[in-house]
Enzyme design. Structure first.
Site, PDB file in Angstrom:
ATOM      1  N   LYS A  12      -3.628  13.785   6.252  1.00  0.00           N
ATOM      2  CA  LYS A  12      -2.551  14.725   5.933  1.00  0.00           C
ATOM      3  C   LYS A  12      -3.016  16.163   6.150  1.00  0.00           C
ATOM      4  CE  LYS A  12       1.526  16.023   4.314  1.00  0.00           C
ATOM      5  NZ  LYS A  12       1.881  16.090   2.892  1.00  0.00           N
ATOM      6  N   ALA A  19      10.947  20.283  -4.499  1.00  0.00           N
ATOM      7  CA  ALA A  19      11.671  19.505  -3.484  1.00  0.00           C
ATOM      8  C   ALA A  19      11.176  18.059  -3.444  1.00  0.00           C
ATOM      9  CB  ALA A  19      11.510  20.165  -2.118  1.00  0.00           C
ATOM     10  N   ASN A  47      -0.288  18.108  -2.544  1.00  0.00           N
ATOM     11  CA  ASN A  47      -0.984  18.442  -1.309  1.00  0.00           C
ATOM     12  C   ASN A  47      -2.479  18.599  -1.509  1.00  0.00           C
ATOM     13  OD1 ASN A  47       0.979  18.607   0.760  1.00  0.00           O
ATOM     14  ND2 ASN A  47       1.706  20.566  -0.051  1.00  0.00           N
ATOM     15  N   GLY A  55       6.707  18.195 -12.186  1.00  0.00           N
ATOM     16  CA  GLY A  55       6.689  19.061 -11.005  1.00  0.00           C
ATOM     17  C   GLY A  55       7.848  18.703 -10.111  1.00  0.00           C
TER      18      GLY A  55
END
Lengths: 304, 304
Positions: free
Chosen positions: B184, B10, B102, B7
């Protein structure tokens, strides 16, 4: 009856045209549509049959209209700073003012300026859009419920009702104007805001299960807040929500006015449809977290 | 250490490049950037100084990488259906897997497929975007907090921390991975969703008072839900929110990944960032009305 229409957007043009067609003496204060209507008249493209008014009393300046029996107000509420100035030249000693604007606070504004006894309010359940200049599109619905700002069922609201009915507009006089204003908000708060925010029409919003559920949650909040106001009778949430949803399920990809306002870069009617109801809910100590969030989401990029 | 990056968006490109520059043996599974990186290498344009890696181990097929010591997972969670298939060829008997993805549910997915003992998770506070193929932009921040999926502070998380620190990445091992995941989310739930929904960057969202307040309200909801989870220590809402807001006030018009995903027509990471936390909140019988509403608003037009 001599009638002046202030705020001749889709709503003002449609009802004004219906009243003129039925024989009333209607005078329109225009801006965008002035030239087109002077040249070729006003066309109503309606689900109930199109019609055309070749001769329309059109004005750019309210002072030219002069005193009327009834001022019909259809101005967008974001232009309410001009409302008093626009209505004043139309008032004679006996003139009544009927506002069909969205949301809350419009009757109060007129009552403060001109006296409560002159003021009536109404809610219009009308699906209409402006077409090209000189045309208004009537897509469905159209019924009006109106009442005295001071409450009660007077002969005046009965008389106005008859004028509308004679013009082919279903109309009913109500004794509790506050209640019908809140009933309309049960529709406006979810559908206007969500359609403007998401760029989706009512059919798209209702077809997607999560937004359909959110619409019902927003309606619950509005009814809970409404029922903390001094209404003659509370709104019965479950059947009322079901009725609103079923009615909207029948609308074929209708785009609420706020969706169009946002797409065309106009201001949104946030004060009347969101800020004022939220303020009354806060005063009644009832929370409207989703309504408040929707208001915040809509406010970014707006001046009000 | 032989490291495979799965993956390489960025985040994967940035951390992989930092690790390679520090002398680690890094292997990137690529798609969009494969050709550019094979031809001209990988450029990191960073607030801490740009650098270029002329020689990069680049692959289009995970099987070509073969077993590694550490799999670093940076895949977008909306592609998690492919995660197990992509990671499997990189596993030897001692391979560890660190997911920096995430939201919630990623460690669970890996643990179920490959055994909990292999799995570590981490949260990366990184402002980065992909540039042209072969380039990644590091706009700010970058610190990682990582921990064992099974909990506790083992030697392995300590060793990985040292590898990151040696690569110039601030990194800390934590015993309570669940807590840092929720921490987070306190940032991701408001900023990712609102930026995607409204098309506004973090500075625009924080400068407008109503959305700034909404961000704080969403953060309150997330912390309340977090504190109903089995955390070692609860999150202290007021100072934590203040710290998150102050940190984000420093970001200059940063565009969260979900804002970019929506603008570029990619799916949104709704399952990991919204659906899973909402499900855990519901199990703990705590309401998150604004988070739930944001999830609904984001879901229209998405497939998940």
């Amino acid at each position: 009856m001599r009638i002046g229409v202030i705020g001749a957007g889709a709503l003002g043009l449609y009802y004004g045209a219906m009243l003129q067609r039925s024989g009333q003496d209607v005078h329109f204060l225009l801006r965008r549509d002035y030239q087109a209507i002077c040249q070729t008249g006003l066309t109503v493209s309606s689900v109930n049959g199109d019609f055309h008014l070749p001769q329309v009393n059109a004005y750019l300046d309210a002072a030219q209209i002069g005193p009327v029996d009834l001022v019909l107000v259809g101005l967008k509420t974001f232009a309410n700073r001009q409302l008093v100035k626009l209505v004043a030249p139309l008032l004679g000693p006996e003139t009544s003012i009927l506002t069909l604007q969205n949301g809350l606070g419009n009757e109060e504004l007129l009552a403060e300026a001109f006296g409560a006894e002159r003021v009536l309010g109404g809610i219009a359940f009308l699906c209409s859009n402006r077409g090209e200049p000189g045309e208004v599109k009537h897509l469905g619905e159209g019924r009006i419920r109106l009442g005295e700002f001071s409450g009660g069922l007077g002969p005046r609201s009965q008389q106005l009702t008859e004028i509308y009915v004679a013009a082919g507009v279903p109309c009913e006089a109500v004794s509790d104007l506050r209640r019908v204003r809140w009933e309309k908000l049960v529709w406006n708060i979810p559908f206007n805001g969500l359609s403007a925010l998401l760029g989706k029409d009512v059919t798209e919003l209702l077809t997607h299960q999560p937004t359909r559920q959110l619409i019902e949650q927003l309606m619950q909040e509005v009814i809970a807040a409404a029922n903390r106001q001094p209404l003659e009778e509370p709104i019965d949430a479950t059947p009322f929500i079901q009725q609103m949803i079923e009615m909207t399920d029948q609308m074929d990809h209708y785009q609420p006015s706020m969706m169009i306002d946002r797409r065309e870069g106009r201001p949104l009617e946030l004060a009347a449809i969101y800020a004022k109801p939220l303020q009354l809910a806060a005063t009644a100590e009832i929370e409207m977290p989703r309504t408040e969030m929707l208001h915040k989401l809509l406010s970014i990029g707006e001046n009000n």
